[in-house]
Design an enzyme around this catalytic site. Structure first.
Site, PDB file in Angstrom:
ATOM      1  N   CYS A 144       0.989  -1.234   0.147  1.00  0.00           N
ATOM      2  CA  CYS A 144      -0.139  -0.084   0.036  1.00  0.00           C
ATOM      3  C   CYS A 144       0.950   1.018  -0.235  1.00  0.00           C
ATOM      4  O   CYS A 144       1.857   1.132   0.669  1.00  0.00           O
ATOM      5  CB  CYS A 144      -0.824  -0.114   1.750  1.00  0.00           C
ATOM      6  SG  CYS A 144      -2.014   1.192   1.315  1.00  0.00           S
ATOM      7  N   GLU A 174       3.926  -6.242   9.004  1.00  0.00           N
ATOM      8  CA  GLU A 174       3.973  -4.940   8.623  1.00  0.00           C
ATOM      9  C   GLU A 174       4.610  -4.453   9.393  1.00  0.00           C
ATOM     10  O   GLU A 174       5.837  -3.691   8.727  1.00  0.00           O
ATOM     11  CB  GLU A 174       2.470  -4.051   8.624  1.00  0.00           C
ATOM     12  CG  GLU A 174       3.209  -2.046   8.029  1.00  0.00           C
ATOM     13  CD  GLU A 174       1.594  -1.625   8.556  1.00  0.00           C
ATOM     14  OE1 GLU A 174       0.537  -1.912   7.697  1.00  0.00           O
ATOM     15  OE2 GLU A 174       2.158  -0.182   9.002  1.00  0.00           O
ATOM     16  N   CYS A 279      -2.564   5.764   8.325  1.00  0.00           N
ATOM     17  CA  CYS A 279      -2.765   5.690   6.981  1.00  0.00           C
ATOM     18  C   CYS A 279      -4.288   6.916   7.673  1.00  0.00           C
ATOM     19  O   CYS A 279      -5.022   6.339   8.681  1.00  0.00           O
ATOM     20  CB  CYS A 279      -2.964   4.684   5.939  1.00  0.00           C
ATOM     21  SG  CYS A 279      -4.308   3.688   6.581  1.00  0.00           S
ATOM     22  N   SER A 309      -6.820  -9.027  12.487  1.00  0.00           N
ATOM     23  CA  SER A 309      -6.711  -7.331  11.865  1.00  0.00           C
ATOM     24  C   SER A 309      -6.292  -6.333  12.698  1.00  0.00           C
ATOM     25  O   SER A 309      -7.625  -6.196  13.966  1.00  0.00           O
ATOM     26  CB  SER A 309      -8.078  -7.043  10.775  1.00  0.00           C
ATOM     27  OG  SER A 309      -8.125  -5.854  10.759  1.00  0.00           O
TER      28      SER A 309
HETATM   29  S1  SF4 Z   1      -5.222   0.138   6.164  1.00  0.00           S
HETATM   30 FE1  SF4 Z   1      -4.116   1.833   5.686  1.00  0.00          FE
HETATM   31  S2  SF4 Z   1      -2.093   1.240   5.327  1.00  0.00           S
HETATM   32 FE2  SF4 Z   1      -3.846  -0.413   5.655  1.00  0.00          FE
HETATM   33  S3  SF4 Z   1      -3.897  -1.298   2.985  1.00  0.00           S
HETATM   34 FE3  SF4 Z   1      -5.367  -0.006   4.084  1.00  0.00          FE
HETATM   35  S4  SF4 Z   1      -4.838   1.920   3.350  1.00  0.00           S
HETATM   36 FE4  SF4 Z   1      -3.249   1.065   2.857  1.00  0.00          FE
END
Ligand code: SF4
Length: 392
Positions: A144, A174, A279, A309
């Protein structure tokens, strides 16, 4: 042979659009959105948060995975592990014949140029990426843009001689990927999970202390060769993108205060830097649920999303601070009007609770879902609630 890397999809968006809609769309959810995000059924009123479900990064990653299958029907296609933290989506991809390298870690050593590997939305470590590149695999990179933004800041810290302090979960892919960026660019990192751990780091910054005890505590959360006496003199803060915004801000303040006390306020920028790297999708979902709780007379909250999650768990934390909250993995967790399977906030285990829905009288439910939860699961959960309301 060098790897071929696709970073912007495979020009097959239109070819897979119908399949994606069939698998993840919900007409019921669309109708509820059009009706002020509210649904009434019998004695139940359901208010949806104004922002919920698939974020832009997840949407893109799943889209690219479908495009990959379409583009390479004859080749072996693999995911490194879960593409996103939603079991329903991962099962769909398995059913399409996409393999999971996490099922057989040895498989990586047998990959070759004919194999296609999809990198997940939350990215992979540099070591993992280099391994695929050495084997010449074709790579579909769905990392992302918001994660790439964190990496950019971490690289800048490394190049500027700052240790990256990452507010995140050290076991989360991540955060591991972000930490590996610091090392790749010659820097150091320290991962802090919460305020308590940050408080311990701040104490060390202020007063020094028992180096061995510090290292024992953070052994699995620091870069190789980390030395708290040397590596906490210049720090830059970054976040896993899906952490709780309010906590990340507090952590920034705590570190800033400790650095100011230790090194003085005048030259603070030489010792402390911070960039908010939560984000916007995570932020929007957290803000929306706060607004929902403030504006509607919610009796109880349902939060839908994978138990692993991070952003879903944080939505549940926000809700649980003021309402009875049930974090469920999928609609099947709504066993009956009396029984629900859910994961209590702060716990790792799924439990079953009886009497979750008041047995009589009007009930107002709030509902939100994590960034990796497709709308069809939200629609199915609402359909179950409708059946419960009809029976009571
Ligand atoms: S949560 Fe935020 S950083 Fe993670 S994939 Fe979705 S938009 Fe991208």
């Amino acid at each position: 042979m060098p790897s071929l890397i696709f970073r912007k999809g495979l020009d097959l968006k239109h070819a897979v659009a119908g399949m994606l809609a069939d698998n993840y769309h919900s007409a019921l959810v669309d109708r509820i959105k059009a009706n002020e995000f509210t649904y009434r059924t019998g004695r139940l009123t359901v208010h949806l948060a104004r922002e919920f479900g698939f974020c832009y990064g997840v949407d893109r990653a799943v889209d690219y995975a479908y495009q990959t299958r379409e583009r390479f029907p004859e080749r072996s296609v693999y995911l490194t592990g879960e593409i996103i933290h939603n079991p329903h989506v991962n099962e769909k991809l398995r059913a399409m014949g996409i393999g999971f390298l996490s099922d057989d870690p040895e498989r990586v050593n047998r990959l070759g140029p004919d194999d296609v590997v999809i990198l997940p939305a939350f990215g992979v470590t540099m070591a993992t990426l280099q391994q695929f590149e050495r084997r010449g695999c074709t790579l579909i990179d769905t990392t992302c843009g918001s994660v790439l933004n964190v990496w950019k800041n971490v690289r800048r810290y490394a190049e500027g001689g700052y240790t990256s302090v990452i507010h995140g979960k050290v076991w989360h892919e991540e955060t591991q990927a972000t930490a590996s960026q610091a090392v790749e660019y010659g820097g150091r990192y320290l991962v802090v999970f919460d305020r308590t751990e940050t408080g311990q780091v701040c104490d060390y910054i202020r007063h020094g202390g028992d180096r061995a005890a510090f290292m024992a505590k953070f052994a699995s959360a620091v870069s190789p060769g980390f030395d708290p006496d040397r590596d906490l003199e210049r720090v830059g803060l970054a976040n896993q993108t899906t952490m709780l915004m309010s906590e990340s801000l507090e952590i920034a303040d705590m570190l800033k205060g400790a650095m100011a006390e230790r090194f003085g306020a005048t030259d603070l920028a030489a010792h402390f830097q911070a960039f908010d790297t939560i984000c916007s999708a995570t932020q929007d979902r957290q803000d929306a649920v706060v607004r929902l709780l403030e504006e509607k007379p919610i009796d109880l909250m349902l939060v839908i999303g994978g138990y692993n999650s991070s952003n879903t768990a944080n939505l549940a934390r926000i809700c649980a601070a003021s309402r009875p909250t049930y974090h469920i993995a999928d609609p099947d967790c709504l066993v009956s009007a009396d029984e629900i399977r859910h994961r209590a906030v702060g716990s790792k285990d799924e439990i079953t609770t009886a009497g979750w829905l008041p047995a009589a009288g009007p009930v107002v439910l709030g509902l939100t879902s994590g960034a990796s939860t497709p709308d069809n699961l939200v629609g199915a959960a609402i359909a179950r609630l409708e059946a419960f309301a009809a029976a009571s």
